[in-house]
Scaffold this active site. Structure first.
Site, short mmCIF file in Angstrom:
data_model
loop_
_atom_site.label_atom_id
_atom_site.label_comp_id
_atom_site.label_asym_id
_atom_site.label_seq_id
_atom_site.Cartn_x
_atom_site.Cartn_y
_atom_site.Cartn_z
N ARG A 190 0.84 -1.19 0.00
CA ARG A 190 0.00 0.00 0.00
C ARG A 190 0.88 1.25 0.00
O ARG A 190 1.92 1.27 0.65
CB ARG A 190 -0.90 0.02 1.24
CG ARG A 190 -2.15 -0.81 1.10
CD ARG A 190 -3.02 -0.72 2.34
NE ARG A 190 -2.38 -1.36 3.46
CZ ARG A 190 -1.78 -0.73 4.45
NH1 ARG A 190 -1.77 0.59 4.49
NH2 ARG A 190 -1.20 -1.38 5.44
N LYS A 225 -1.73 -10.69 12.79
CA LYS A 225 -3.18 -10.88 13.00
C LYS A 225 -3.63 -12.24 12.46
O LYS A 225 -4.38 -12.95 13.10
CB LYS A 225 -4.00 -9.77 12.33
CG LYS A 225 -4.00 -8.47 13.14
CD LYS A 225 -5.23 -7.60 12.88
CE LYS A 225 -5.39 -7.18 11.45
NZ LYS A 225 -4.26 -6.35 10.98
N ASP A 272 -8.72 -9.72 9.70
CA ASP A 272 -8.23 -8.37 9.38
C ASP A 272 -9.20 -7.24 9.73
O ASP A 272 -8.77 -6.19 10.15
CB ASP A 272 -7.89 -8.31 7.88
CG ASP A 272 -7.05 -7.09 7.51
OD1 ASP A 272 -6.15 -6.72 8.30
OD2 ASP A 272 -7.27 -6.51 6.43
N HIS A 306 -9.90 -2.32 12.27
CA HIS A 306 -8.82 -3.14 11.70
C HIS A 306 -8.49 -4.27 12.69
O HIS A 306 -7.39 -4.31 13.25
CB HIS A 306 -7.60 -2.22 11.48
CG HIS A 306 -6.53 -2.82 10.65
ND1 HIS A 306 -5.21 -2.42 10.73
CD2 HIS A 306 -6.56 -3.78 9.71
CE1 HIS A 306 -4.49 -3.11 9.88
NE2 HIS A 306 -5.27 -3.95 9.24
N GLY A 365 -4.28 -3.81 -1.03
CA GLY A 365 -5.14 -2.80 -0.44
C GLY A 365 -5.32 -1.56 -1.31
O GLY A 365 -6.24 -0.78 -1.09
N ARG A 400 4.01 -3.67 17.58
CA ARG A 400 5.39 -4.12 17.74
C ARG A 400 6.10 -3.09 18.58
O ARG A 400 6.32 -1.97 18.13
CB ARG A 400 6.10 -4.10 16.40
CG ARG A 400 5.95 -5.30 15.59
CD ARG A 400 6.60 -5.13 14.24
NE ARG A 400 6.06 -6.17 13.40
CZ ARG A 400 6.64 -7.35 13.24
NH1 ARG A 400 7.81 -7.61 13.78
NH2 ARG A 400 6.06 -8.28 12.52
N TYR A 455 -2.01 -3.51 -6.72
CA TYR A 455 -1.65 -4.30 -5.55
C TYR A 455 -2.64 -4.23 -4.40
O TYR A 455 -3.03 -3.13 -3.98
CB TYR A 455 -0.26 -3.87 -5.03
CG TYR A 455 0.25 -4.89 -4.05
CD1 TYR A 455 0.81 -6.07 -4.50
CD2 TYR A 455 0.09 -4.72 -2.69
CE1 TYR A 455 1.21 -7.05 -3.63
CE2 TYR A 455 0.49 -5.69 -1.80
CZ TYR A 455 1.05 -6.85 -2.27
OH TYR A 455 1.44 -7.82 -1.40
N ARG A 496 2.00 -12.15 -0.63
CA ARG A 496 0.70 -12.45 -0.03
C ARG A 496 0.06 -13.70 -0.61
O ARG A 496 0.36 -14.09 -1.74
CB ARG A 496 -0.26 -11.26 -0.30
CG ARG A 496 0.19 -9.94 0.29
CD ARG A 496 -0.35 -9.75 1.67
NE ARG A 496 0.22 -8.61 2.36
CZ ARG A 496 -0.27 -8.10 3.48
NH1 ARG A 496 -1.36 -8.62 4.02
NH2 ARG A 496 0.29 -7.09 4.07
N SER A 544 -0.76 -3.66 10.14
CA SER A 544 -0.51 -4.66 9.10
C SER A 544 0.81 -5.39 9.36
O SER A 544 1.79 -4.78 9.78
CB SER A 544 -0.41 -3.97 7.74
OG SER A 544 -1.62 -3.33 7.44
N ALA A 545 0.79 -6.69 9.08
CA ALA A 545 1.98 -7.54 9.19
C ALA A 545 2.54 -7.63 10.61
O ALA A 545 3.74 -7.69 10.82
CB ALA A 545 3.06 -7.09 8.20
N CYS A 546 1.65 -7.62 11.61
CA CYS A 546 2.06 -7.83 13.01
C CYS A 546 1.49 -9.14 13.56
O CYS A 546 1.43 -9.34 14.76
CB CYS A 546 1.61 -6.67 13.89
SG CYS A 546 2.59 -5.19 13.66
N LYS A 578 -9.47 -2.39 2.35
CA LYS A 578 -9.19 -1.23 3.20
C LYS A 578 -10.03 -0.01 2.79
O LYS A 578 -10.48 0.75 3.64
CB LYS A 578 -7.71 -0.87 3.13
CG LYS A 578 -6.76 -2.03 3.39
CD LYS A 578 -6.87 -2.60 4.77
CE LYS A 578 -5.74 -3.59 5.01
NZ LYS A 578 -5.79 -4.24 6.31
O1 SAT Z 1 -2.59 -4.75 1.01
S1 SAT Z 1 -3.48 -4.67 2.16
O2 SAT Z 1 -3.62 -3.30 2.57
O3 SAT Z 1 -4.78 -5.21 1.84
C1 SAT Z 1 -2.84 -5.63 3.41
C2 SAT Z 1 -2.49 -4.92 4.65
O4 SAT Z 1 -1.68 -4.00 4.64
O5 SAT Z 1 -3.04 -5.29 5.72
MN MN Z 2 -4.69 -5.27 7.59
#
Ligand code: SAT
Ligand code: MN
Length: 596
Positions: free
Chosen positions: A69, A252, A275, A226, A199, A397, A197, A366, A248-250, A206
């Site tokens: 994103r 979930k 998410d 979120h 999101g 984090r 890509y 992903r 994101s990327a923690c 999102k």
């Molecule tokens: O690419 S996305 O925004 O859908 C994934 C994310 O950042 O959680």
């Molecule tokens: Mn997310």
């Protein structure tokens, strides 16, 4: 297929500007999916994977400059700048239409324009909403089919209503210089151009389910968050539902699909969502959560049978992989899948992998997979009434400051805890990784309006929920002096969830501290974990100097939100300072204060 005038008019109007060669109305059928996949295999948008081992799985390689994103190119276009607030990029709507409208002129020439009706939320739920995405990317269509209830089913739900979110997406020329992700919340409209890509392009996610939905939720009195949603089953079979917000990327997705270790195998986590949650006050006075999505768009690297056996069992069929590496046998590969990379890997860009040049799979690569394929999917994941939430968990984090877990003193204090959140950045957004940024409720990139108004909305919700959930904060990422993680994470996180479960039932030992209730080391079930001596104390330690620094940083962030910042947040911030100068007082099994 369509018999919907407002929708047809919009489609015609978009086609006149974007000038596609063809228009295709998506019905979401298997046949349509196959035709799209075949076309993408022919033109190289998709690459087939080993169909014996990975039936129905494909790889997509995005443009190397289009892998995450792009928050600096994401805008909220409200008529008044102050409604977007200082944490969002803002563009004046008329200017936005003129500037970005130009980029859409003729942008679909030579391409097919797909009309993608989609439903966010379970079929038959009063809380579900319809959107329509117009896109010139068949990759977006096949992803939307996994991530939403797409096609005929959504048009049926729409009926004659004109109330749907409009999303216009074009790949444009994929150049970051011509990339914009615009939200017009007052018009329930999204414009996205120049990115294919995740999101940025799957507009149901999102853009609709968070940025636009958060705006609608404030108007209508509900929350678009979120957060993952899980049901935690205890050994007696009772299931307690929790929602957890992390940037994101923690982790979930991993927490949403957690498998408890053998010593705690009486506990089971059921996945409702990984998410996003839409949470309404139910007729029973409880907060009821639905997962608006129908699939998972999760981070691949680090995923293995050890870290997330559930998702590993889900992504071995009918899955789209984006930006992973490929083995000579045509299997998808990523860092963390196995300890050693096989020979002859092709990297995420499609070149022979040279390890010194970086990872084989992109750090933000992903998978897209239907939620129903996940073995831990909850029997209630499509419950039209949603599941009743007993605990809300915030997390990020934080290498040093935040302890493993703490509980807020009240709803208002919990909103302050969420408002004060911060996290170190990851590869999910473009820009530097590992920089601490303030990220209240993990919503900084996703709240469609002024963050101070958002806190006010949370406070207001608390006043209206008869039985509000208890609010917690967790941190799986605390490190020691040598930067090594103190907590093993993954399945062992059940130990923290178990304490949370006990607390919401009015059990569980805690000490009162300046930041909230913290478990004593004995209150956490650490049986069989083999933590080194002192690790549990360190995980739960509150370093008052670090917290005073944190307090000051929170203050600077809150100053940015003035003058709209709710007075309650200021008060809680001041009280935190007072408490930081007091000693901890041990208390026993205190009933968590449930009143706001
Ligand atoms: O690419 S996305 O925004 O859908 C994934 C994310 O950042 O959680
Ligand atoms: Mn997310």
């Amino acid at each position: 297929m369509p018999q919907h005038r407002a929708l047809e008019q919009w489609v015609d109007q978009v086609a006149r500007v974007t000038r596609p060669d063809r228009i295709h109305w998506c019905d979401g059928s298997e046949e349509e999916h196959q035709v799209l996949v075949d076309g993408m295999l022919r033109d190289g948008t998709l690459v087939g994977l080993n169909h014996q081992r990975y039936p129905g799985c494909y790889l997509h390689r995005s443009h190397p400059s289009d892998v995450a994103r792009t928050e600096h190119l994401t805008f909220i276009c409200t008529s008044r700048k102050e409604d977007a607030g200082p944490t969002n990029n803002w563009m004046e709507p008329t200017e936005a239409r003129a500037r970005v409208g130009k980029l859409f002129e003729g942008s679909m020439k030579g391409r097919t324009m797909f009309v993608v009706p989609y439903l966010m939320g379970p079929v038959g739920s009063p809380y579900s909403r319809v959107g329509v995405e117009i896109t010139d990317s068949p990759y977006v269509v096949v992803n939307m089919r996994l991530m939403t209830r797409m096609g005929k089913i959504a048009l049926e739900r729409l009926g004659g209503s004109e109330s749907f979110v409009r999303g216009l997406h074009s790949l444009g020329d994929l150049s970051p210089d011509h990339r914009f992700i615009l939200h017009f919340p007052e018009e329930r409209l999204i414009w996205s151009i120049g990115s294919g890509y995740g999101g940025n392009a799957l507009l149901g996610k999102k853009c609709h389910s968070l940025r636009i939905a958060s705006w609608i939720g404030r108007e209508e009195g509900w929350l678009a968050e979120h957060t993952l949603i899980i049901g935690v089953e205890d050994p007696s079979g009772q299931v307690t539902y929790m929602a957890a917000a992390f940037p994101s990327a923690c982790g979930k997705t991993n927490l949403a699909m957690l498998v408890a270790p053998q010593v705690l195998s009486g506990y089971k986590v059921w996945t409702v969502g990984d998410d996003i949650a839409w949470m309404h006050i139910g007729p029973d006075g409880r907060l009821r959560a639905i997962n608006p999505e129908a699939g998972f768009f999760g981070v691949v690297p680090g995923t293995s049978v050890k870290t997330n056996p559930n998702i590993m069992a889900a992504v071995d069929r009918d899955t789209i992989f984006t930006n992973v590496a490929v083995t000579p046998d045509g299997e998808p590969w990523w860092e963390g899948k196995e300890p050693t990379p096989p020979d002859g890997l092709v990297d995420w860009r499609g070149n022979p992998w040279i390890s010194v040049e970086g990872p084989a799979a992109h750090p933000n690569s992903r998978f897209t997979v239907a939620a129903r394929q996940c073995p831990s999917i909850s029997p209630r994941w499509e419950d039209p009434e949603g599941v009743p939430i007993s605990a809300i968990i915030f997390g990020g984090r934080r290498a040093r400051v935040a302890p493993l877990v703490y509980q807020s003193y009240s709803w208002q204090h919990g909103v302050f805890v969420g408002a004060g959140m911060a996290s170190e950045t990851t590869a999910a957004q473009s820009g530097a990784v590992g920089v601490t940024r303030r990220d209240p409720m993990a919503m900084i990139p996703f709240c469609g309006y002024h963050m101070a108004d958002y806190f006010a909305h949370w406070l207001d919700m608390g006043r209206r929920i008869a039985h509000p959930p208890a609010i917690f904060h967790v941190n799986w990422f605390r490190t020691d002096q040598n930067d090594r993680f103190l907590w093993p994470g993954f399945g062992e996180n059940i130990r923290v969830l178990k304490w949370i479960l006990e607390r919401v039932r009015g059990q569980g030992i805690a000490v009162e501290t300046p930041i909230g209730f913290i478990p004593t080391p004995d209150a956490l079930d650490l049986d069989g974990l083999g933590l080194p001596d002192g690790a549990a104390d360190e995980l739960l330690r509150i370093d008052s100097d670090a917290w005073l620094t944190e307090h000051a940083e929170q203050g600077r962030f809150f100053d940015r939100l003035a003058p709209r910042l709710p007075v309650q947040i200021r008060q809680e911030h001041a009280v935190l300072h007072q408490r930081l100068s007091r000693l901890s007082v041990p208390v026993n099994a205190t009933e968590p204060p449930h009143t706001p």
